[in-house]
Scaffold this motif. Structure first.
Motif, PDB file in Angstrom:
ATOM      1  N   THR A 117     -39.651 -18.565 -36.144  1.00 36.76           N
ATOM      2  CA  THR A 117     -39.201 -17.198 -36.390  1.00 36.76           C
ATOM      3  C   THR A 117     -37.873 -17.221 -37.142  1.00 36.76           C
ATOM      4  O   THR A 117     -36.937 -17.946 -36.759  1.00 36.76           O
ATOM      5  CB  THR A 117     -39.052 -16.441 -35.066  1.00 36.76           C
ATOM      6  OG1 THR A 117     -40.317 -16.414 -34.394  1.00 36.76           O
ATOM      7  CG2 THR A 117     -38.582 -15.015 -35.285  1.00 36.76           C
ATOM      8  N   LEU A 118     -37.845 -16.402 -38.185  1.00 34.02           N
ATOM      9  CA  LEU A 118     -36.634 -16.292 -38.973  1.00 34.02           C
ATOM     10  C   LEU A 118     -35.813 -15.072 -38.592  1.00 34.02           C
ATOM     11  O   LEU A 118     -34.585 -15.103 -38.622  1.00 34.02           O
ATOM     12  CB  LEU A 118     -36.995 -16.209 -40.467  1.00 34.02           C
ATOM     13  CG  LEU A 118     -37.775 -17.409 -41.032  1.00 34.02           C
ATOM     14  CD1 LEU A 118     -38.179 -17.151 -42.475  1.00 34.02           C
ATOM     15  CD2 LEU A 118     -36.949 -18.685 -40.926  1.00 34.02           C
ATOM     16  N   CYS A 119     -36.503 -13.987 -38.218  1.00 35.18           N
ATOM     17  CA  CYS A 119     -35.818 -12.745 -37.881  1.00 35.18           C
ATOM     18  C   CYS A 119     -36.745 -11.893 -37.031  1.00 35.18           C
ATOM     19  O   CYS A 119     -37.977 -11.935 -37.193  1.00 35.18           O
ATOM     20  CB  CYS A 119     -35.439 -12.015 -39.185  1.00 35.18           C
ATOM     21  SG  CYS A 119     -34.435 -10.543 -38.867  1.00 35.18           S
ATOM     22  N   SER A 120     -36.176 -11.101 -36.124  1.00 35.00           N
ATOM     23  CA  SER A 120     -37.004 -10.241 -35.268  1.00 35.00           C
ATOM     24  C   SER A 120     -36.271  -8.958 -34.951  1.00 35.00           C
ATOM     25  O   SER A 120     -35.032  -8.907 -35.042  1.00 35.00           O
ATOM     26  CB  SER A 120     -37.366 -10.958 -33.963  1.00 35.00           C
ATOM     27  OG  SER A 120     -36.215 -11.153 -33.175  1.00 35.00           O
ATOM     28  N   SER A 121     -37.035  -7.956 -34.604  1.00 36.48           N
ATOM     29  CA  SER A 121     -36.470  -6.669 -34.217  1.00 36.48           C
ATOM     30  C   SER A 121     -37.299  -6.102 -33.061  1.00 36.48           C
ATOM     31  O   SER A 121     -38.536  -6.205 -33.064  1.00 36.48           O
ATOM     32  CB  SER A 121     -36.473  -5.692 -35.406  1.00 36.48           C
ATOM     33  OG  SER A 121     -35.916  -4.451 -35.005  1.00 36.48           O
ATOM     34  N   ARG A 126     -32.329  -5.747 -25.951  1.00 40.62           N
ATOM     35  CA  ARG A 126     -32.284  -7.131 -25.483  1.00 40.62           C
ATOM     36  C   ARG A 126     -30.842  -7.615 -25.476  1.00 40.62           C
ATOM     37  O   ARG A 126     -30.038  -7.197 -26.293  1.00 40.62           O
ATOM     38  CB  ARG A 126     -33.126  -8.025 -26.386  1.00 40.62           C
ATOM     39  CG  ARG A 126     -34.604  -7.665 -26.369  1.00 40.62           C
ATOM     40  CD  ARG A 126     -35.457  -8.650 -27.161  1.00 40.62           C
ATOM     41  NE  ARG A 126     -35.157  -8.623 -28.595  1.00 40.62           N
ATOM     42  CZ  ARG A 126     -35.916  -9.202 -29.532  1.00 40.62           C
ATOM     43  NH1 ARG A 126     -37.013  -9.855 -29.162  1.00 40.62           N
ATOM     44  NH2 ARG A 126     -35.587  -9.140 -30.796  1.00 40.62           N
ATOM     45  N   SER A 127     -30.559  -8.514 -24.550  1.00 43.03           N
ATOM     46  CA  SER A 127     -29.201  -9.070 -24.482  1.00 43.03           C
ATOM     47  C   SER A 127     -28.967  -9.981 -25.679  1.00 43.03           C
ATOM     48  O   SER A 127     -29.926 -10.462 -26.316  1.00 43.03           O
ATOM     49  CB  SER A 127     -29.041  -9.864 -23.187  1.00 43.03           C
ATOM     50  OG  SER A 127     -29.923 -10.972 -23.180  1.00 43.03           O
ATOM     51  N   PRO A 128     -27.724 -10.253 -26.001  1.00 42.84           N
ATOM     52  CA  PRO A 128     -27.435 -11.149 -27.146  1.00 42.84           C
ATOM     53  C   PRO A 128     -28.075 -12.517 -26.987  1.00 42.84           C
ATOM     54  O   PRO A 128     -28.536 -13.108 -27.971  1.00 42.84           O
ATOM     55  CB  PRO A 128     -25.905 -11.243 -27.150  1.00 42.84           C
ATOM     56  CG  PRO A 128     -25.456  -9.976 -26.489  1.00 42.84           C
ATOM     57  CD  PRO A 128     -26.484  -9.651 -25.444  1.00 42.84           C
ATOM     58  N   GLU A 129     -28.088 -13.041 -25.755  1.00 45.07           N
ATOM     59  CA  GLU A 129     -28.703 -14.349 -25.552  1.00 45.07           C
ATOM     60  C   GLU A 129     -30.187 -14.300 -25.878  1.00 45.07           C
ATOM     61  O   GLU A 129     -30.723 -15.188 -26.562  1.00 45.07           O
ATOM     62  CB  GLU A 129     -28.490 -14.809 -24.113  1.00 45.07           C
ATOM     63  CG  GLU A 129     -27.047 -15.087 -23.735  1.00 45.07           C
ATOM     64  CD  GLU A 129     -26.277 -13.819 -23.415  1.00 45.07           C
ATOM     65  OE1 GLU A 129     -26.902 -12.733 -23.385  1.00 45.07           O
ATOM     66  OE2 GLU A 129     -25.055 -13.906 -23.220  1.00 45.07           O
ATOM     67  N   VAL A 130     -30.876 -13.245 -25.402  1.00 40.49           N
ATOM     68  CA  VAL A 130     -32.308 -13.119 -25.667  1.00 40.49           C
ATOM     69  C   VAL A 130     -32.542 -12.888 -27.165  1.00 40.49           C
ATOM     70  O   VAL A 130     -33.476 -13.438 -27.755  1.00 40.49           O
ATOM     71  CB  VAL A 130     -32.927 -11.979 -24.828  1.00 40.49           C
ATOM     72  CG1 VAL A 130     -34.370 -11.724 -25.224  1.00 40.49           C
ATOM     73  CG2 VAL A 130     -32.832 -12.304 -23.347  1.00 40.49           C
ATOM     74  N   GLU A 131     -31.673 -12.085 -27.752  1.00 33.71           N
ATOM     75  CA  GLU A 131     -31.823 -11.791 -29.179  1.00 33.71           C
ATOM     76  C   GLU A 131     -31.702 -13.078 -30.008  1.00 33.71           C
ATOM     77  O   GLU A 131     -32.472 -13.314 -30.951  1.00 33.71           O
ATOM     78  CB  GLU A 131     -30.736 -10.799 -29.597  1.00 33.71           C
ATOM     79  CG  GLU A 131     -30.898 -10.265 -31.017  1.00 33.71           C
ATOM     80  CD  GLU A 131     -32.003  -9.239 -31.118  1.00 33.71           C
ATOM     81  OE1 GLU A 131     -32.608  -9.136 -32.204  1.00 33.71           O
ATOM     82  OE2 GLU A 131     -32.292  -8.547 -30.113  1.00 33.71           O
ATOM     83  N   THR A 132     -30.762 -13.941 -29.655  1.00 30.65           N
ATOM     84  CA  THR A 132     -30.560 -15.185 -30.399  1.00 30.65           C
ATOM     85  C   THR A 132     -31.785 -16.094 -30.287  1.00 30.65           C
ATOM     86  O   THR A 132     -32.250 -16.672 -31.270  1.00 30.65           O
ATOM     87  CB  THR A 132     -29.307 -15.912 -29.878  1.00 30.65           C
ATOM     88  OG1 THR A 132     -28.165 -15.067 -30.040  1.00 30.65           O
ATOM     89  CG2 THR A 132     -29.092 -17.207 -30.636  1.00 30.65           C
ATOM     90  N   VAL A 133     -32.298 -16.228 -29.052  1.00 34.21           N
ATOM     91  CA  VAL A 133     -33.457 -17.089 -28.851  1.00 34.21           C
ATOM     92  C   VAL A 133     -34.690 -16.503 -29.519  1.00 34.21           C
ATOM     93  O   VAL A 133     -35.512 -17.215 -30.113  1.00 34.21           O
ATOM     94  CB  VAL A 133     -33.691 -17.331 -27.352  1.00 34.21           C
ATOM     95  CG1 VAL A 133     -34.949 -18.174 -27.136  1.00 34.21           C
ATOM     96  CG2 VAL A 133     -32.488 -18.031 -26.754  1.00 34.21           C
ATOM     97  N   ASP A 135     -34.860 -14.776 -32.185  1.00 30.54           N
ATOM     98  CA  ASP A 135     -34.814 -14.942 -33.633  1.00 30.54           C
ATOM     99  C   ASP A 135     -35.249 -16.332 -34.066  1.00 30.54           C
ATOM    100  O   ASP A 135     -35.519 -16.564 -35.250  1.00 30.54           O
ATOM    101  CB  ASP A 135     -33.392 -14.671 -34.148  1.00 30.54           C
ATOM    102  CG  ASP A 135     -33.074 -13.179 -34.147  1.00 30.54           C
ATOM    103  OD1 ASP A 135     -34.044 -12.381 -34.035  1.00 30.54           O
ATOM    104  OD2 ASP A 135     -31.889 -12.820 -34.199  1.00 30.54           O
ATOM    105  N   SER A 136     -35.283 -17.265 -33.123  1.00 30.77           N
ATOM    106  CA  SER A 136     -35.731 -18.616 -33.476  1.00 30.77           C
ATOM    107  C   SER A 136     -36.940 -19.040 -32.639  1.00 30.77           C
ATOM    108  O   SER A 136     -37.136 -20.226 -32.390  1.00 30.77           O
ATOM    109  CB  SER A 136     -34.563 -19.604 -33.285  1.00 30.77           C
ATOM    110  OG  SER A 136     -34.149 -19.591 -31.934  1.00 30.77           O
TER     111      SER A 136
END
Length: 549
Positions: A117-121, A126-133, A135-136
């Motif tokens: 995954t390159l990018c997601s929405s 979602r928390s920043p930690e979940v958002e970071t994971v 996205d990859s």
């Protein structure tokens, strides 16, 4: 037993019988109600859960179809293609956020050719930690990605969603100008609390989502427990029905249809409460009815008891009013017929008794005359013979003949006196004396009798308090008569036992001899005046009748 006690007893028995019948009937009703409500409410709950499961599966199929169509459309999005070509994540991120506003999807992500995954929405915060994971996230692990890369076409299925969710996802390849895949777009709908709330709004039934053996979402409040909540733990308060969510033949997760047991219990409690109210009302009616029935029963029964008491006291003219035509009325009529028959028989018995008394008097007079004639006739005949002898007898014989005539006259005089004593016994004064005193006095008198010379007398004395009220003289005379009879029956040789004591509160005197006894044929006549078996000149036959008197 008094009439009140009878009425109370009958009332209690009727009430007890009614209570047993009502209790048994209501117990059967309560058990039947509980059984059938459990059965039919359980079936109704199963139908409700089945309907909720079908609606959920329909919504999932619709979501998969929508995800597949949306992913196919977004795979041709120009902005996303440009972002992939220029490797500008900001362009792709802005485009995904805008596209997410125009669709109903919960999340959209873009992956490169390698499936990373390159990018997601996401529509869901979602928390920043979940958002970071996220996205990859390695998209190449998705079965839909594997199918899409193999077929170069969109693929959809139920798959895990990071971090610990399950959703309806679709993956579509993004082609460049030469129709070569340069990346992939993934769109999905979460199967979470929002999803099952929508299903509950349609079916009215509660749902839960099971993933990896634990409940991750539910339309009912879940306890804040440290341990994972399972279907088994929900089964304590709910009826459950598990609906597997399959993908490629693999059980990915499950929907769990729920039906609160409290609903069934509430219906059963209300029903049992109604049965309890009915029971109380039935018992109240039973008490009132039992009182009225017992009153109707006890009134004629009391009349019958009164009639029986009156009959017992000799009032055979008493009758009962038969006011009903039932069994009690028949009983009253039967009682009246019985009383009438008894009254008639009593009248007949009195008439017959009067006749018997008259006959008995005549027989007694005849027997008495025969006895007197027999007892006096022999001495008179002897006197008549001596008179004949006196005419020709020498002087020295006359004194002897006169002496013998005097003896015969004395015997006649004794017989007449005993007869008078028997027929007109002198009234004796009543006194309080010990029975043993009367026996001792009689034995002292008998000690000078020639018949008692060779008789052994065995005395058995009673208690010192054995005293009676009556004529001591009559008791002494009775003991004398019976004892002399016994001595004569043994011909002056034998044993006589005289025992005094008590028997059931009464004073009892027993006189027993060792003689041959009285023949059975003579037992009915031993108390008849002038009846004797001793022979001529030995007894008058008045001893035992006098003792009996």
């Amino acid at each position: 037993m008094s009439s009140h006690k009878k009425r109370t007893t009958i009332f209690a028995k009727i009430l007890a019988a009614d209570t047993i019948v009502i209790t048994a009937a209501l117990a059967v009703l309560a058990v039947s109600f509980y059984f059938f409500t459990s059965k039919y409410l359980g079936e109704s709950a199963a139908d409700s859960m089945t309907l909720a499961g079908r609606l959920a599966l329909t919504a999932i199929r619709s979501g998969l179809d929508g995800a597949g169509l949306t992913s196919r459309q977004m795979a041709d999005n120009y902005g996303i293609k440009v972002g992939l070509k220029t490797k500008s994540m900001d362009i792709i991120s802005d485009r995904l956020k805008k596209e997410l506003q125009y669709t109903s999807a919960d999340f959209i992500s873009v992956a490169g050719q390698n499936g990373v995954t390159l990018c997601s929405s996401s529509r869901v915060p979602r928390s920043p930690e979940v958002e970071t994971v996220a996205d990859s996230e390695p998209l190449f692990l998705s079965p839909s990605f594997q199918k899409s890369i193999a077929t170069h076409s969109p693929a959809a299925g139920i798959e895990p969603v990071y971090p610990n969710g399950i959703g309806m996802t679709a993956v579509a390849p993004i082609f460049n100008e030469v129709k070569k895949p340069v990346g992939f777009i993934r769109i999905g709908y979460l199967i979470d609390g929002r999803f099952i709330e929508r299903i509950k709004g349609l079916s009215g039934a509660d749902l839960a989502v099971e993933y990896r053996g634990a409940i991750i979402a539910a339309s009912v409040p879940l306890p804040n427990a440290g341990e994972a909540i399972t279907v088994a733990s929900l089964g304590k308060n709910f009826l459950t029905k598990r609906i597997p969510l399959m993908n490629g033949g693999k059980d990915m997760a499950a929907l769990v249809a729920l039906y609160p047991k409290s609903k069934i219990e509430r219906v059963q409690k209300r029903g049992l409460s109604a049965i309890a109210v009915i029971s109380l009302f039935a018992l109240f009616v039973s008490v009132v009815a039992s009182a009225r029935i017992s009153r109707k029963l006890t009134t004629p029964i009391r009349e019958l008891a009164t009639g029986a008491e009156r009959i017992k006291e000799g009032d055979l003219s008493y009758r009962i009013k038969a006011t009903s035509k039932d069994e009690l009325g028949a009983l009253a009529s039967g009682f009246n017929l019985m009383a009438q028959a008894l009254q008639q028989r009593e009248t007949e018995l009195r008439e017959n008794q009067d006749q018997l008394v008259e006959s008995g008097k005549l027989a007694a007079i005849g027997e008495l005359a025969a006895g007197v004639a027999h007892e006096i006739g022999n001495p008179l005949a002897a006197i008549f013979g001596y008179i004949q002898l006196l005419r020709d007898a020498p002087p020295e014989k006359r004194d002897h003949f006169l002496e013998e005539m005097t003896k015969e006259v004395g015997f006649i005089d004794a017989t007449i006196r005993e007869l008078l004593d028997f027929s007109r016994p002198a009234k004796s004064e009543s006194e309080l004396f010990a029975i043993d005193e009367a026996v001792d006095e009689a034995l002292r008198m008998l000690s000078f009798h020639k018949m008692m010379k060779h008789i052994e007398v065995d005395r058995v004395r009673g208690a010192e308090t054995d005293k009676i009220s009556g004529s001591k003289k009559e008791i002494v005379q009775a003991v004398l008569n019976i004892t002399i009879n016994a001595a004569q029956a043994m011909n002056g040789h034998g044993k006589i036992t005289i025992a005094a004591g008590r028997d059931d509160g009464a004073c009892l005197l027993r006189i027993k001899d060792s003689g041959p006894g009285i023949p059975q044929t003579d037992m009915s006549r031993i108390f008849d005046p002038f009846f004797t078996t001793k022979g001529l000149g030995i007894g008058t036959g008045l001893g035992l009748p006098s003792a009996y008197g």
